[in-house]
Design a protein around this motif. Structure first.
Motif, PDB file in Angstrom:
ATOM      1  N   THR B 174       0.787  -1.352  -0.112  1.00  0.00           N
ATOM      2  CA  THR B 174       0.087  -0.074  -0.156  1.00  0.00           C
ATOM      3  C   THR B 174       0.816   1.089   0.010  1.00  0.00           C
ATOM      4  OG1 THR B 174      -1.462  -1.201   1.053  1.00  0.00           O
ATOM      5  CG2 THR B 174      -2.178   1.231   1.086  1.00  0.00           C
ATOM      6  N   GLU B 175       1.867   1.296   1.004  1.00  0.00           N
ATOM      7  CA  GLU B 175       2.675   2.511   1.103  1.00  0.00           C
ATOM      8  C   GLU B 175       3.882   2.472   0.560  1.00  0.00           C
ATOM      9  OE1 GLU B 175       2.422   4.949   4.782  1.00  0.00           O
ATOM     10  OE2 GLU B 175       1.568   2.949   5.517  1.00  0.00           O
ATOM     11  N   PRO B 176       4.696   3.356   0.056  1.00  0.00           N
ATOM     12  CA  PRO B 176       5.740   2.892  -0.627  1.00  0.00           C
ATOM     13  C   PRO B 176       6.992   2.621   0.411  1.00  0.00           C
ATOM     14  CG  PRO B 176       5.225   5.572  -0.779  1.00  0.00           C
ATOM     15  CD  PRO B 176       4.219   4.945  -0.089  1.00  0.00           C
ATOM     16  N   LEU B 177       7.886   1.628  -0.153  1.00  0.00           N
ATOM     17  CA  LEU B 177       8.879   1.201   0.829  1.00  0.00           C
ATOM     18  C   LEU B 177      10.039   2.040   0.974  1.00  0.00           C
ATOM     19  CD1 LEU B 177       8.863  -2.430  -1.359  1.00  0.00           C
ATOM     20  CD2 LEU B 177       7.656  -1.906   1.020  1.00  0.00           C
ATOM     21  N   LYS B 178      10.462   1.902   2.086  1.00  0.00           N
ATOM     22  CA  LYS B 178      11.792   2.839   2.430  1.00  0.00           C
ATOM     23  C   LYS B 178      12.921   1.862   2.033  1.00  0.00           C
ATOM     24  CE  LYS B 178      10.605   2.700   6.748  1.00  0.00           C
ATOM     25  NZ  LYS B 178      10.534   2.862   8.110  1.00  0.00           N
ATOM     26  N   GLU B 179      13.755   2.608   0.981  1.00  0.00           N
ATOM     27  CA  GLU B 179      15.100   2.072   0.888  1.00  0.00           C
ATOM     28  C   GLU B 179      16.059   2.302   1.813  1.00  0.00           C
ATOM     29  OE1 GLU B 179      16.451   2.496  -3.189  1.00  0.00           O
ATOM     30  OE2 GLU B 179      18.234   1.733  -2.717  1.00  0.00           O
ATOM     31  N   LEU B 180      16.840   1.146   2.325  1.00  0.00           N
ATOM     32  CA  LEU B 180      18.020   1.537   3.275  1.00  0.00           C
ATOM     33  C   LEU B 180      19.097   1.771   2.500  1.00  0.00           C
ATOM     34  CD1 LEU B 180      17.791  -1.537   5.843  1.00  0.00           C
ATOM     35  CD2 LEU B 180      16.799   1.111   6.051  1.00  0.00           C
ATOM     36  N   GLY B 184      25.303  -2.663   3.206  1.00  0.00           N
ATOM     37  CA  GLY B 184      26.110  -3.533   3.750  1.00  0.00           C
ATOM     38  C   GLY B 184      27.173  -4.021   2.590  1.00  0.00           C
ATOM     39  N   ALA B 185      27.429  -4.913   2.990  1.00  0.00           N
ATOM     40  CA  ALA B 185      28.851  -5.294   1.989  1.00  0.00           C
ATOM     41  C   ALA B 185      28.374  -6.219   0.836  1.00  0.00           C
ATOM     42  CB  ALA B 185      29.764  -6.136   2.765  1.00  0.00           C
ATOM     43  N   SER B 186      27.152  -6.664   0.961  1.00  0.00           N
ATOM     44  CA  SER B 186      26.740  -7.592  -0.247  1.00  0.00           C
ATOM     45  C   SER B 186      26.416  -6.983  -1.392  1.00  0.00           C
ATOM     46  CB  SER B 186      25.502  -8.256   0.548  1.00  0.00           C
ATOM     47  OG  SER B 186      24.597  -7.633   0.722  1.00  0.00           O
ATOM     48  N   GLY B 187      26.040  -5.652  -1.376  1.00  0.00           N
ATOM     49  CA  GLY B 187      25.575  -4.950  -2.784  1.00  0.00           C
ATOM     50  C   GLY B 187      24.225  -5.449  -2.957  1.00  0.00           C
ATOM     51  N   SER B 188      23.340  -5.916  -1.939  1.00  0.00           N
ATOM     52  CA  SER B 188      21.930  -6.060  -2.244  1.00  0.00           C
ATOM     53  C   SER B 188      21.266  -4.878  -1.903  1.00  0.00           C
ATOM     54  CB  SER B 188      21.283  -7.248  -1.245  1.00  0.00           C
ATOM     55  OG  SER B 188      22.004  -8.515  -1.210  1.00  0.00           O
ATOM     56  N   ILE B 189      20.034  -4.643  -2.410  1.00  0.00           N
ATOM     57  CA  ILE B 189      19.166  -3.851  -2.021  1.00  0.00           C
ATOM     58  C   ILE B 189      18.053  -4.128  -0.981  1.00  0.00           C
ATOM     59  CG2 ILE B 189      17.171  -2.318  -2.936  1.00  0.00           C
ATOM     60  CD1 ILE B 189      19.509  -1.442  -4.626  1.00  0.00           C
ATOM     61  N   PHE B 190      18.019  -3.251  -0.059  1.00  0.00           N
ATOM     62  CA  PHE B 190      17.116  -3.615   1.215  1.00  0.00           C
ATOM     63  C   PHE B 190      16.033  -2.600   1.117  1.00  0.00           C
ATOM     64  CE2 PHE B 190      19.313  -6.445   4.016  1.00  0.00           C
ATOM     65  CZ  PHE B 190      20.655  -6.515   3.474  1.00  0.00           C
ATOM     66  N   TYR B 191      14.707  -2.910   1.077  1.00  0.00           N
ATOM     67  CA  TYR B 191      13.447  -1.999   1.273  1.00  0.00           C
ATOM     68  C   TYR B 191      13.041  -2.415   2.824  1.00  0.00           C
ATOM     69  CZ  TYR B 191      13.498  -1.437  -3.662  1.00  0.00           C
ATOM     70  OH  TYR B 191      13.893  -1.248  -5.168  1.00  0.00           O
ATOM     71  N   VAL B 192      12.587  -1.422   3.286  1.00  0.00           N
ATOM     72  CA  VAL B 192      11.771  -1.677   4.601  1.00  0.00           C
ATOM     73  C   VAL B 192      10.438  -1.403   4.572  1.00  0.00           C
ATOM     74  CG1 VAL B 192      11.871  -1.403   7.170  1.00  0.00           C
ATOM     75  CG2 VAL B 192      14.197  -1.443   5.736  1.00  0.00           C
ATOM     76  N   SER B 193       9.433  -2.099   4.699  1.00  0.00           N
ATOM     77  CA  SER B 193       8.065  -1.553   4.793  1.00  0.00           C
ATOM     78  C   SER B 193       8.023  -0.252   5.755  1.00  0.00           C
ATOM     79  CB  SER B 193       7.104  -2.618   5.100  1.00  0.00           C
ATOM     80  OG  SER B 193       7.398  -3.028   6.519  1.00  0.00           O
ATOM     81  N   ASP B 196       7.713  -0.960   9.394  1.00  0.00           N
ATOM     82  CA  ASP B 196       9.017  -1.204  10.010  1.00  0.00           C
ATOM     83  C   ASP B 196       8.836  -2.760  10.303  1.00  0.00           C
ATOM     84  OD1 ASP B 196      11.365   0.108  10.667  1.00  0.00           O
ATOM     85  OD2 ASP B 196      10.894  -0.305  12.543  1.00  0.00           O
ATOM     86  N   GLN B 197       7.837  -3.459   9.689  1.00  0.00           N
ATOM     87  CA  GLN B 197       7.756  -5.019  10.236  1.00  0.00           C
ATOM     88  C   GLN B 197       8.472  -5.775   9.159  1.00  0.00           C
ATOM     89  OE1 GLN B 197       4.775  -7.613  11.299  1.00  0.00           O
ATOM     90  NE2 GLN B 197       3.516  -6.069  10.807  1.00  0.00           N
ATOM     91  N   PHE B 198       8.709  -5.530   7.955  1.00  0.00           N
ATOM     92  CA  PHE B 198       9.208  -6.271   6.863  1.00  0.00           C
ATOM     93  C   PHE B 198      10.308  -5.713   6.118  1.00  0.00           C
ATOM     94  CE2 PHE B 198       4.684  -7.240   7.129  1.00  0.00           C
ATOM     95  CZ  PHE B 198       4.474  -8.605   7.555  1.00  0.00           C
ATOM     96  N   ILE B 199      11.358  -6.668   5.806  1.00  0.00           N
ATOM     97  CA  ILE B 199      12.436  -6.412   5.122  1.00  0.00           C
ATOM     98  C   ILE B 199      12.281  -7.108   3.485  1.00  0.00           C
ATOM     99  CG2 ILE B 199      14.919  -6.886   4.584  1.00  0.00           C
ATOM    100  CD1 ILE B 199      15.473  -5.814   7.235  1.00  0.00           C
ATOM    101  N   ILE B 200      12.422  -6.505   2.506  1.00  0.00           N
ATOM    102  CA  ILE B 200      12.419  -7.146   1.293  1.00  0.00           C
ATOM    103  C   ILE B 200      13.958  -6.978   0.911  1.00  0.00           C
ATOM    104  CG2 ILE B 200      11.896  -7.111  -1.088  1.00  0.00           C
ATOM    105  CD1 ILE B 200       9.261  -5.892  -0.089  1.00  0.00           C
ATOM    106  N   MET B 251      11.464 -10.627   4.566  1.00  0.00           N
ATOM    107  CA  MET B 251      11.989 -11.405   6.138  1.00  0.00           C
ATOM    108  C   MET B 251      11.368 -10.410   6.950  1.00  0.00           C
ATOM    109  SD  MET B 251      15.867 -12.537   5.210  1.00  0.00           S
ATOM    110  CE  MET B 251      16.304 -11.172   5.089  1.00  0.00           C
ATOM    111  N   ASN B 252      11.552 -10.873   8.187  1.00  0.00           N
ATOM    112  CA  ASN B 252      11.177 -10.009   9.367  1.00  0.00           C
ATOM    113  C   ASN B 252      12.259  -9.146   9.446  1.00  0.00           C
ATOM    114  OD1 ASN B 252      13.116 -12.156   9.906  1.00  0.00           O
ATOM    115  ND2 ASN B 252      12.443 -11.947  11.972  1.00  0.00           N
ATOM    116  N   ASN B 253      12.002  -7.871  10.034  1.00  0.00           N
ATOM    117  CA  ASN B 253      12.786  -6.797  10.422  1.00  0.00           C
ATOM    118  C   ASN B 253      13.279  -7.059  11.875  1.00  0.00           C
ATOM    119  OD1 ASN B 253      14.379  -4.607  10.410  1.00  0.00           O
ATOM    120  ND2 ASN B 253      13.072  -3.273  10.690  1.00  0.00           N
TER     121      ASN B 253
END
Lengths: 483, 483
Positions: B174-180, B184-193, B196-200, B251-253
């Motif tokens: 529903t709402e835009p995700l926050k990009e972290l 970190g060192a992995s070069g992954s993208i992290f979004y947080v809902s 604050d509950q979920f990490i993508i 995943m869970n945050n």
């Protein structure tokens, strides 16, 4: 889930129940001789191989072909002694007890831990030299080896089924096992523990292999569907001696011998030739089939609606698991204890033994009374016929009945206790593999043929149970049944 | 379980944490371009492939190599816009929301049923043409396809974790995700809902493959070890467009941003070069490592004995599962909220904003108060230092604390709330496979090296947590700690 294409084939005889004649007994492991065909006693002579010793070293022997009677691997000689793969079942039984005792005992010394996915594939092997070893006693059954399949996984299952190691050992290893004479069509040997709780059954190599593959799915079903009607598997073992492998499956005894089963049905949901043979029907406690049920219970059997819903949902979940493993040809075994008949029988027995001072130690009687304790006492045997309990077939019972003994009524209003379970879930895998490879898919009779594709089989099975066998024990029943 | 031979290798630099330099980016599926190497920004130019369209038809394009900053697949251009595999993360985010929304929505229309073993391997694919289709809306992110891995299995997991479909949809779609920003060192993208509950998180092809293989074991662990500290996996998806596959793990945050983590540790149980870099330490909330913990908490952290026992048993069961899947190099992430510091910080903030009429709507404050509600009110901030509660570190808490927030004390007697979880359980599989194939096993330092064989890794990890990190909050503590 893929909905597989429809597979079927022509029948060759009424007793074969749609099973194709066994063409190839299957390539067993190098350690094991080819398994003799099942269901084809006419071919037996040809198929009995020269027994050579593959894994024990330097002996070779040939046995005379003097078997009097043989079905599958099970033989009965002129003296009436039973053997399985030519191992006298009496010695086999004691070796098994030694093996299981060692297996369970050594497992008990390991700390408890969670089952891992890898545990389903594990096999423990212990050598039992006749002279004994540091970990095994000396014995008189000849050198043998004993395998325990997936020991940690089965320990987990036994635990789920509330079987304590000490009780398991006591039941299976302390007293001699009883060998069942009516081994059925499969040519397997059946042992029952003295306390009637456990069955030990010989299984084919492919059945054992399939069970191992099934274990993760079986685990998942137990976890998600705790009221499952699938067999309770307590252990899978293998006795190895003189180049022969005898695989043994320990299961629950679905129909306690201490309870009189006034009727017994093996139902597959098919009506095609699903009628017990005359020979079977002439037995004291025959196992009847689908058509016999329809004949004897035209209106079905009535169960409390909530219990019925629970039961059908469990069966449906079981069917989904079997479908996902492409299992077919399983049956619902229904043992029916008729409470009214039971009371009458005990009364007659009492009358017969009236003069004697006979203490009521009859095991039969005790067990039935335990099962029915909630219902005994304050009701006379006629009263029950008034079906005034609108939404409960027996008003003394909770909705939360154990699936081992479901209270029910027949259309006469007789109180029944049903013993239910799904059986024969391993056999068909072997059959199916054969079919897929060697049989041409011929559509025979889309609606009545017994062996079909797993999806069709499951839904026909469910429909039959739902529409023909089990009915809601509701108010309208009183109106439609003759009182 | 096999106890594998010891595998180790030489370090090349302090930041690599024992990870070997990536030699071969791995053969991805034909649909996907070779994955660029991680952890080697110096090699990036060479490894950026010509992006060609493999699965979408007739377009081909080449992007100018003008990236300003790149780590793995993650790039930041001169304007500060972030892209992953050259897809702008903003558009990616919205396409993901569309895909997940469709996936969860269509799943909700299917009847609930048990998870089958086969469900772990299932993948659903839905096409999202930009123009829209009968089942998907039109959109402005270009044609893409969206895969849902093991939909039924993840539905089961979400259900176990008490995540309702509607809540999941609301949080993520529903709402835009926050990009972290601190990926970190992995070069992954992290979004947080937003809630604050979920990490993508974007995951590599091999990580996704490995997770699929892990799922049956993960299922079993959830079933047997309900207090597991393994990550909560809520869904695995793949966005496919223009020949690129971007895999997304929900995943869970573990560390809610609304709670101030006064300290954060990523611990592996190794002491070899396990110290945060100066750059990391200069951050406001750095992630510290094993040696930093030993330095900052010489006496460890004190937990109620019963809670400690439960915690250590859960970690130990998790380690067994990881060992069985040959997983290594995982960490225990420990977020520490210091209650006393929190109180002081809020007091200072109050003082600062004293003149203003400022309603107490601070999200931070509310959340912490919710977490600590049992403890607030009737105690002053000095009283706690008297450690009279012999077998409970906080006398107001039950033994049955959720593993998301474990009450504890440091050696000063400060009340702490610990946020604990095991992380990085998928990455190492890829590493291990490479090691087995391309690295020579050299024993470097049997006791301190971080990457080792899974059995050694697990037991060293457990020992470290048991001996160095967590201590029993018992009576003797009062004597040894300065009051």
């Amino acid at each position: 889930m893929r909905s597989a294409t429809t597979i079927a084939f022509k029948r060759t005889g009424s007793e074969n129940e749609g099973k194709p004649p066994e063409q190839d007994p299957g390539n067993d492991s190098a350690e094991e001789k080819q398994e003799a065909p099942i269901l084809r006693p006419d071919h037996e002579a040809k198929d009995i191989p020269l027994i050579t010793v593959a894994n024990m070293g330097n002996q070779t022997f040939r046995e005379p072909q003097s078997t009097k009677e043989k079905l599958g691997h099970r033989r009965i000689d002129e003296q009436g002694a039973v053997s399985y793969k030519k191992v006298p079942t009496n010695a086999l039984m004691q070796a098994i007890q030694l093996g299981i005792s060692n297996s369970i005992g050594s497992l008990a010394s390991l700390p408890n831990r969670d089952v891992l996915l890898q545990d389903f594939e594990k096999v423990d092997i212990v050598a039992f030299p006749a002279a004994g070893s540091t970990i095994t006693p000396s014995h008189s059954f000849g050198d043998f080896r004993f395998r325990t399949y997936a020991p940690i996984a089965f320990r987990y299952f036994r635990n789920l089924f509330h079987i304590k190691p000490a009780d398991f050992l006591r039941s299976i290893c302390t007293e001699p096992l009883k060998e069942l004479s009516n081994a059925g069509a499969s040519g397997s040997i059946f042992y029952v523990s003295q306390d009637d709780q456990f069955i030990i059954k010989t299984v084919q190599h492919k059945e054992a292999d399939f069970l191992q593959k099934l274990l993760p799915g079986y685990y998942m079903n137990l976890n998600q569907n705790p009221r499952t009607l699938l067999p309770k598997f307590f252990g899978l073992f293998c006795y190895q001696s003189l180049g022969k492998n005898i695989r043994l499956l320990v299961m629950n005894n679905l129909l306690p011998q201490t309870v009189t089963m006034h009727e017994k049905y093996d139902m597959k949901g098919s009506t095609y030739k699903r009628m017990a043979s005359k020979a079977e029907k002439s037995k004291m406690y025959p196992t009847l089939k689908d058509l016999d049920f329809l004949e004897n219970h035209k209106e079905g059997i009535f169960i409390d609606p909530i219990a019925l819903d629970t039961l059908m949902r469990s069966i449906s979940r079981d069917c989904l698991v079997m479908e996902s493993f492409k299992i077919m040809d399983y049956s619902l075994l229904v043992g029916i204890h008729n409470v009214e008949l039971g009371i009458k029988e005990r009364a007659e027995q009492k009358e017969l033994s009236c003069g004697e001072v006979r203490p009521s130690t009859s095991r039969d009687k005790e067990k039935v009374e335990v099962t029915l304790s909630k219902d005994s006492g304050d009701r006379n045997s006629d009263e029950h016929k008034v079906l005034q309990e609108k939404f409960s077939v027996w008003d003394t019972l909770d909705g939360d009945v154990p699936h081992g003994g479901v209270p029910a009524r027949n259309s006469n209003g007789d109180r029944l206790v049903l013993y239910l379970g799904i059986i024969d879930i391993l056999q068909n895998y072997r059959l199916l593999k054969k079919m897929e490879h060697t049989w041409k898919a011929i559509l025979h009779d889309g609606d009545t043929i017994s062996v079909h594709n797993p999806n069709f089989y499951a839904s026909r099975f469910l429909s039959f149970m739902n529409e023909k066998v089990f009915k809601k024990g509701t108010a309208h029943l009183a109106a439609t049944t003759p009182l």
